[in-house]
Design an enzyme around this catalytic site. Structure first.
Site, PDB file in Angstrom:
ATOM      1  N   ASN A 154       0.845  -1.197   0.000  1.00 19.79           N
ATOM      2  CA  ASN A 154       0.000   0.000   0.000  1.00 19.79           C
ATOM      3  C   ASN A 154       0.879   1.245   0.000  1.00 19.79           C
ATOM      4  O   ASN A 154       2.100   1.153  -0.063  1.00 19.79           O
ATOM      5  CB  ASN A 154      -0.946  -0.016   1.207  1.00 19.79           C
ATOM      6  CG  ASN A 154      -0.171  -0.080   2.499  1.00 19.79           C
ATOM      7  OD1 ASN A 154       0.541   0.843   2.849  1.00 19.79           O
ATOM      8  ND2 ASN A 154      -0.279  -1.210   3.193  1.00 19.79           N
ATOM      9  N   ASP A 162      -4.386  -6.517   5.310  1.00 22.31           N
ATOM     10  CA  ASP A 162      -5.351  -7.388   5.978  1.00 22.31           C
ATOM     11  C   ASP A 162      -5.313  -8.810   5.410  1.00 22.31           C
ATOM     12  O   ASP A 162      -5.680  -9.765   6.080  1.00 22.31           O
ATOM     13  CB  ASP A 162      -6.763  -6.812   5.826  1.00 22.31           C
ATOM     14  CG  ASP A 162      -6.971  -5.636   6.794  1.00 22.31           C
ATOM     15  OD1 ASP A 162      -6.591  -5.779   7.975  1.00 22.31           O
ATOM     16  OD2 ASP A 162      -7.471  -4.590   6.362  1.00 22.31           O
TER      17      ASP A 162
HETATM   18  O1  PMT Z   1       3.087   6.084   6.510  1.00 24.33           O
HETATM   19  P1  PMT Z   1       2.531   7.425   6.054  1.00 24.33           P
HETATM   20  O2  PMT Z   1       2.710   7.634   4.577  1.00 24.33           O
HETATM   21  O3  PMT Z   1       3.071   8.555   6.876  1.00 24.33           O
HETATM   22  O4  PMT Z   1       0.930   7.385   6.287  1.00 24.33           O
HETATM   23  C1  PMT Z   1       0.419   7.367   7.585  1.00 24.33           C
HETATM   24  C2  PMT Z   1      -0.753   6.371   7.693  1.00 24.33           C
HETATM   25  C3  PMT Z   1      -1.912   6.875   6.864  1.00 24.33           C
HETATM   26  C4  PMT Z   1      -0.347   4.966   7.219  1.00 24.33           C
HETATM   27  C5  PMT Z   1      -1.113   6.301   9.225  1.00 24.33           C
HETATM   28  O5  PMT Z   1      -1.423   7.571   9.721  1.00 24.33           O
HETATM   29  C6  PMT Z   1      -2.298   5.391   9.462  1.00 24.33           C
HETATM   30  O6  PMT Z   1      -3.457   5.781   9.383  1.00 24.33           O
HETATM   31  N1  PMT Z   1      -2.004   4.095   9.811  1.00 24.33           N
HETATM   32  C7  PMT Z   1      -2.989   3.045   9.945  1.00 24.33           C
HETATM   33  C8  PMT Z   1      -3.265   2.452   8.580  1.00 24.33           C
HETATM   34  C9  PMT Z   1      -4.168   1.258   8.615  1.00 24.33           C
HETATM   35  O7  PMT Z   1      -3.748   0.208   8.270  1.00 24.33           O
HETATM   36  O8  PMT Z   1      -5.343   1.469   9.114  1.00 24.33           O
HETATM   37  P2  PMT Z   1      -6.467   0.281   9.238  1.00 24.33           P
HETATM   38  O9  PMT Z   1      -7.705   1.011   9.515  1.00 24.33           O
HETATM   39  O10 PMT Z   1      -6.431  -0.621   8.050  1.00 24.33           O
HETATM   40  O11 PMT Z   1      -6.006  -0.552  10.510  1.00 24.33           O
HETATM   41  C10 PMT Z   1      -6.435  -0.211  11.833  1.00 24.33           C
HETATM   42  C11 PMT Z   1      -5.343  -0.568  12.824  1.00 24.33           C
HETATM   43  O12 PMT Z   1      -5.131  -1.975  12.808  1.00 24.33           O
HETATM   44  C12 PMT Z   1      -3.994   0.066  12.531  1.00 24.33           C
HETATM   45  O13 PMT Z   1      -3.416   0.474  13.755  1.00 24.33           O
HETATM   46  C13 PMT Z   1      -3.198  -1.062  11.895  1.00 24.33           C
HETATM   47  O14 PMT Z   1      -1.804  -0.923  12.158  1.00 24.33           O
HETATM   48  C14 PMT Z   1      -3.776  -2.284  12.608  1.00 24.33           C
HETATM   49  N2  PMT Z   1      -3.711  -3.517  11.814  1.00 24.33           N
HETATM   50  C15 PMT Z   1      -4.319  -3.633  10.602  1.00 24.33           C
HETATM   51  C16 PMT Z   1      -4.296  -4.816   9.919  1.00 24.33           C
HETATM   52  C17 PMT Z   1      -3.615  -5.922  10.489  1.00 24.33           C
HETATM   53  N3  PMT Z   1      -3.550  -7.076   9.854  1.00 24.33           N
HETATM   54  N4  PMT Z   1      -3.018  -5.801  11.687  1.00 24.33           N
HETATM   55  C18 PMT Z   1      -3.054  -4.627  12.353  1.00 24.33           C
HETATM   56  O15 PMT Z   1      -2.506  -4.524  13.462  1.00 24.33           O
END
Ligand code: PMT
Length: 410
Positions: free
Chosen positions: A207, A276
């Site tokens: 991503n 994911d």
């Molecule tokens: O890296 P940059 O270019 O500076 O951009 C910053 C960012 C947009 C990546 C950052 O600010 C951000 O929002 N990070 C979270 C991105 C994300 O994966 O969000 P999500 O909504 O898909 O996941 C929610 C949470 O679950 C996150 O804390 C993620 O790390 C965690 N997760 C997700 C999937 C997975 N398999 N395991 C996880 O732990």
């Protein structure tokens, strides 16, 4: 900021005149200011103006014997509680990034043990140049605190980014740097960047995460006195100084690296964009082009942050949520479902927010339903606000967050 010794480096750009106001504000704030001017800066503003406002001799030339005996460059470097370069031209940024010390200012910067704050100012196209951006990234990686430039009309006639931030904004940044080491005694684990899930030996699913948000969190925690472990997916960023960086590639590797740190961690900040799903099995050889369509079976990756939240005892688990619609509703659902303590909701559709930019727009979500929206600010500033909020949360929930030593064992 009473009695703080600030060495202010002024380099040759039209924004030099704003540095005069900066000196006035710092002196008003009871700081002792010593100004070092480059030869270029002295073409724009006279040393006498800085001397009058700072009340101290201005240093200009490394090779002047009179100056060296009166203001030794090592003395300047040693005496500084903070070294500020404002305005910082593309030239001085390039020299510092290359480790060049060919005048008094660059020599003092290399010799000082004090934190360094860099406030760039230049033409919009110079700022956007990949070499300047790479140099700024290098300075950040070396632990320098680099401010975002302001936007607006520039002296060169262009509109856009590149203006020196207004002096009161720089003073605010300086105050933040003098804040106490309020994260001392903490072991903060930060994840950053994307995960890469291999399809075959040459292709992967990933991503747009650059790692900038996570690296800003790691730098800020280190600056505020924490022991920091940064678990980073593949990025183009230099590992931050004073931080233990653990490189990983896949979500499975990230899970392993974070779990290895979890017992000793006081908090985990999951800023990484973890995939994911991953391909069911990566092909052993490069997949060949066929005539028809291609189907790949994906299987779910472990949800690392949910697993941490399920295991947590003394640790605080902070998630991030990158959203493209219904920001608060979707982010709040993640906070609940993953049983997180706190969540940073990131609207990645706004200009200057989310992936691969130096600024961000986030809302801080608490479990009690409080939502604190923050305006557009640099990722460094977001990181500081996140830690202020985290410390406030710990203060309000001291009984829930037990210390590791008082933990019950099964
Ligand atoms: O890296 P940059 O270019 O500076 O951009 C910053 C960012 C947009 C990546 C950052 O600010 C951000 O929002 N990070 C979270 C991105 C994300 O994966 O969000 P999500 O909504 O898909 O996941 C929610 C949470 O679950 C996150 O804390 C993620 O790390 C965690 N997760 C997700 C999937 C997975 N398999 N395991 C996880 O732990």
């Amino acid at each position: 900021m009473e009695k703080q010794n600030i060495v202010l480096g002024v380099t040759g750009g039209i924004a030099c005149y704003k540095a005069l106001e900066l000196v006035r504000l710092l002196v008003q704030d009871s700081c002792s200011v010593r100004v070092v001017m480059t030869r270029g800066a002295a073409e724009f503003v006279t040393p006498l103006s800085f001397q009058t406002l700072s009340g101290a001799p201005v240093a200009t030339d490394l090779f002047s014997l009179t100056q060296e005996s009166e203001i030794g460059h090592i003395d300047l470097a040693d005496s500084a509680d903070l070294l500020v370069i404002a305005p910082a031209t593309a030239n001085v940024i390039g020299k510092l990034a290359a480790g060049i010390a060919d005048d008094l200012l660059t020599t003092v910067v290399l010799a000082t043990q004090a934190p360094v704050l860099v406030a760039p100012a230049m033409n919009v196209h110079m700022l956007a140049h990949p070499l300047v951006q790479a140099n700024l990234a290098k300075l950040r990686g070396a632990g320098y605190h680099v401010m975002e430039t302001a936007s607006g009309s520039l002296a060169c006639g262009y509109e856009g980014k590149g203006r020196l931030p207004e002096p009161p904004v720089i003073v605010e940044e300086i105050r933040a740097l003098f804040r106490s080491k309020d994260l001392a005694g903490e072991h903060i684990v930060v994840t950053a960047g994307p995960s890469r899930e291999p399809l075959d030996p040459v292709r992967y699913l990933s991503n747009r995460s650059s790692g900038k948000m996570g690296y800003a969190l790691a730098r800020a925690a280190a600056r505020r006195g924490a022991q920091v472990t940064l678990v980073s997916g593949p990025t183009a960023l230099a590992p931050p100084t004073g931080v233990r960086t653990v490189p990983v590639v896949t979500a499975e590797e990230m899970r392993g690296a974070v779990l290895a740190e979890f017992e000793s961690a006081t908090a985990v900040f999951m800023a990484a964009a973890v995939a994911d799903y991953r391909p069911h099995a990566a092909a052993a050889q490069k997949m060949k082009r066929g005539d028809g369509s291609l189907s790949v079976e994906f299987v779910p990756n472990p949800d690392i942050v949910a697993e941490l939240a399920a295991r947590k005892r003394h640790q605080v688990v902070v998630g991030f949520a990158a959203e493209t619609e219904s920001l608060l509703a979707n982010a709040r659902a993640k906070l609940e479902k993953k049983n997180l303590d706190l969540l940073v909701a990131n609207d990645v559709t706004q200009v200057g927010s989310g992936f691969d930019v130096d600024t961000n727009v986030v809302t801080l979500l608490d479990r009690d339903g409080t939502a604190t929206p923050l305006p557009l600010m640099s990722k460094d500033a977001v990181a500081d606000r996140v830690y202020d909020w985290y410390l406030q949360y710990k203060k309000q929930s001291p009984r829930r967050i037990k210390s590791p030593s008082r933990r019950r064992t099964a």
